[in-house]
Enzyme design. Structure first.
Site, short mmCIF file in Angstrom:
data_model
loop_
_atom_site.label_atom_id
_atom_site.label_comp_id
_atom_site.label_asym_id
_atom_site.label_seq_id
_atom_site.Cartn_x
_atom_site.Cartn_y
_atom_site.Cartn_z
N GLY A 137 0.90 -1.19 -0.19
CA GLY A 137 -0.04 -0.10 -0.01
C GLY A 137 0.78 1.23 -0.05
O GLY A 137 2.00 1.22 0.43
N SER A 138 0.33 2.40 -0.53
CA SER A 138 1.06 3.49 -0.68
C SER A 138 0.19 4.70 -0.56
O SER A 138 -0.99 4.77 -1.25
CB SER A 138 1.69 3.51 -1.63
N ASP A 184 3.76 4.50 3.51
CA ASP A 184 4.00 3.39 2.67
C ASP A 184 3.90 2.06 3.76
O ASP A 184 4.65 2.06 4.67
CB ASP A 184 5.13 3.47 1.78
N LYS A 196 5.15 -0.04 8.38
CA LYS A 196 4.54 0.82 8.14
C LYS A 196 5.84 2.07 8.01
O LYS A 196 6.19 2.47 9.09
CB LYS A 196 3.37 1.32 8.85
N ASP A 215 -10.63 8.44 12.61
CA ASP A 215 -10.70 8.18 11.32
C ASP A 215 -11.23 6.50 11.02
O ASP A 215 -10.61 5.72 10.70
CB ASP A 215 -9.24 8.19 10.62
#
Length: 468
Positions: free
Chosen positions: A28-29, A34, A50, A139
Site C-alpha cells: 500500500g502507498s 507506505d 509501515k 478516522d
C-alpha cells in the site's frame, strides 16, 4: 497542506531494518505512508512495515498503539524505528484483509445475521478499548478495520488519533517512550464469545464491580473532558494540530476564490491560545460527524460514535449511507435523511464555528434511516439510530451497544472461527489514496458547480452561504 517531501533514501537501504526484516513487497502507498509486507528473520513471522513520512502522524500512532498494546481488537505494534533524520517505521502485525473487503464480498455472497453481529461485536470492542483509554481514533471506516486470516478484526491506522487525557507519556520528550519487545500469544487475545442476557463484555472488562460504563458515568467523563475544553493533552504535547476548520469564517474578499475552488478552507488566523486546539479536518468525509463538518474544534469520543453508526449502516445495507462528494454535499445528504439541525434537536449547535456561515433550505420530508436500510429489522435500524443522532451527548457508547438486546438475542453472533474471511484486501482492487485501502474520491472536494443555486450574503463577520 502539501504532502511531506519525499526522502532521498529507501527503506530497502536501511541496515537497521533489513538486518532484522526481509522486505517482500509494498502492499500500500499514500501521501503520508507506505506499507510493506515483510518477514522477521528471527522467527519467520510475517509483519507489516509501515513507513510514515509525517512525524506528527507517526508520533500519534506510536503513542496510541503503545497505550492499547494489550487490547485484543487493536492492531499489535511489535517495535518501531525512528531517528532524527529518518522517517519512522512501525513494525505491525500483518493483517491481510479488512471490513471493506467483507462488505464488498457480501454484495456477492451475502452475510448471515450471525456474521454481521460478530463483526459488530469486534468493532465495538475495539472502539470501547480506545474510549476507555481516552483515545479518539478520528478516522474510523471499514478500510481501517483490518482482519486476520482467522477472522479477528482489529482497529488500525491511528495516525489521526488523539489521547485526551494523560496516560503516562512524559510531556516534552521528542519521541514516545520506548516500547518493550513482546510477541503476544494469539490464543490469549481471542475476543470472548457473546453470552445472552446482558453479559456482553470485552476482554479486560469482566469485573462487574467496575461494570460497563453506563450513560451517566460515561457522560460524566465526557463532561469532565469538555470542562477542560478537551485540550489538556494538547497543552502538554509537543505535537499540535493547529487552529484549523474545514468550513470556517472567511472574509468577503474570499468569495470569488471560494466559489471557484472548494468548500474546504482554513480558519482565519487569530484567536489561537498558543496550545493548538483539536482540528475539525479529521476523518474520511463519508464517516465524519456533523460537528466536524461545522468546524468544531472541541469534541471527544462522540465523533467516533457517529463514524461507528455509518459503519454499521454500511454493514446492514452493503453501501455507504452518506457518500458525499464535498463537505457541503456531505451535510446535504445527512440532512436529507435525518432532517435539518436546530437547537431543538441539537442544543448548542448554533455555537458551532460555521453554523452562521453555512445554511440549507428546510428539508420538509427527510427520508429517514428506514429508507436507507431497507429490509432490515427494527432492532437493526434502532442500533444505527442510537449512533446517528445530531446531539453528540445522545449517542450510545460502544459498551452500551454491546449490551443492546439486538446482539443478545437469536440468532447470536457466530464464533469467530465460522466467519468467512476474504482472501484479499480492498486496497488491491480499488484506486486508493490510503495505505490500507480507501474509498475512491471520498476525500476530494467538489466545486460549486455540483450544487444548484448558491446565495452569498454579506454579514458583520464576513459572509454566509446558503444552499437550496
Amino acid at each position: 497542506m502539501d504532502p511531506p517531501r519525499t526522502k532521498s533514501w529507501s527503506i530497502h537501504t536501511r541496515p537497521d531494518i533489513t538486518s532484522k526484516y526481509q522486505i517482500l513487497t509494498r502492499v500500500g502507498s499514500g501521501a503520508y505512508a507506505d506499507v510493506y509486507k515483510a518477514v522477521r528473520r528471527a522467527d519467520s513471522l510475517t509483519v507489516a512495515l509501515k513507513e510514515i513520512h509525517d512525524q506528527q502522524s507517526a508520533f500519534r500512532e506510536i503513542e496510541a498503539l503503545q497505550t492499547l498494546q494489550h487490547s485484543p481488537n487493536v492492531v499489535v505494534l511489535y517495535e518501531y524505528f525512528w531517528s532524527e533524520d529518518e522517517d519512522a517505521v512501525l513494525v505491525l502485525e500483518y493483517l491481510p484483509t479488512d471490513l471493506a473487503s467483507v462488505i464488498r464480498g457480501a454484495k456477492r455472497d451475502g452475510l448471515s445475521a450471525g456474521e454481521v453481529k460478530r463483526w459488530i461485536v469486534q468493532v465495538l470492542c475495539g472502539v470501547d478499548a480506545c474510549h476507555r483509554n481516552s483515545i479518539v481514533h478520528r478516522d474510523l471506516k471499514p478500510a481501517n478495520l483490518l482482519i486476520s486470516a482467522d477472522g479477528v478484526l482489529k482497529l488500525a491506522d491511528f495516525g489521526q488519533a488523539r489521547i485526551l487525557l494523560e496516560t503516562g507519556f512524559v510531556a516534552g520528550n521528542d519521541h514516545p517512550r520506548m516500547l518493550e519487545q513482546y510477541s503476544p500469544n494469539p490464543a490469549a487475545f481471542q475476543p470472548p464469545e457473546l453470552i445472552p442476557e446482558a453479559e456482553v463484555v470485552c476482554e479486560g472488562h469482566k469485573n462487574q464491580e467496575q461494570g460497563a460504563l453506563g450513560k451517566e458515568v460515561y457522560g460524566g467523563q465526557l463532561d469532565d473532558l469538555r470542562a477542560k475544553d478537551s485540550l489538556d493533552i494538547d497543552r502538554e504535547s509537543s505535537i499540535h494540530d493547529g487552529d484549523a476548520s474545514c468550513l470556517a469564517t472567511c472574509t468577503t474578499s474570499d468569495v470569488e476564490d471560494l466559489l471557484k475552488a472548494s468548500y474546504s478552507y482554513e480558519v482565519e488566523e487569530g484567536g489561537n491560545d498558543g496550545y493548538g486546539p483539536l482540528t475539525s479536518c479529521v476523518g474520511t468525509r463519508w464517516f465524519r460527524a456533523p460537528e466536524l463538518l461545522y468546524g468544531s474544534t472541541k469534541y471527544g469520543p462522540e465523533i467516533d460514535l457517529w463514524s461507528l453508526g455509518c459503519i454499521l449502516a454500511e454493514l446492514f445495507s452493503l453501501k455507504p449511507i452518506f457518500p458525499g462528494t464535498s463537505d457541503i454535499d456531505q451535510l446535504s445528504r445527512i440532512f436529507n435523511v435525518l432532517g435539518n439541525i436546530s437547537e431543538e434537536v441539537w442544543p448548542g449547535c448554533s455555537k458551532l464555528p460555521d453554523y452562521q456561515i453555512i445554511s440549507f433550505g428546510k428539508v420538509e420530508h427527510p427520508i429517514g434511516l428506514e429508507a436507507c436500510l431497507p429490509n432490515r429489522s427494527p432492532d437493526e435500524i434502532l442500533l444505527v439510530k442510537k449512533l446517528l443522532t445530531f446531539d453528540p451527548s445522545s449517542r450510545a457508547t460502544a459498551m452500551e451497544l454491546l449490551h443492546d438486546k439486538y446482539l443478545n438475542e437469536e440468532p447470536l453472533p457466530v464464533p469467530i472461527s465460522e466467519l468467512r474471511v476474504p482472501t484479499t484486501n480492498s486496497a488491491q482492487d480499488e484506486d486508493s489514496s490510503s495505505e490500507w485501502g480507501n474509498y475512491k474520491d471520498m476525500d476530494s472536494d467538489s466545486d460549486s458547480e455540483d450544487f444548484g443555486s448558491v446565495d452569498v450574503t454579506n454579514t458583520n463577520a464576513g459572509f454566509s452561504i446558503r444552499f437550496s
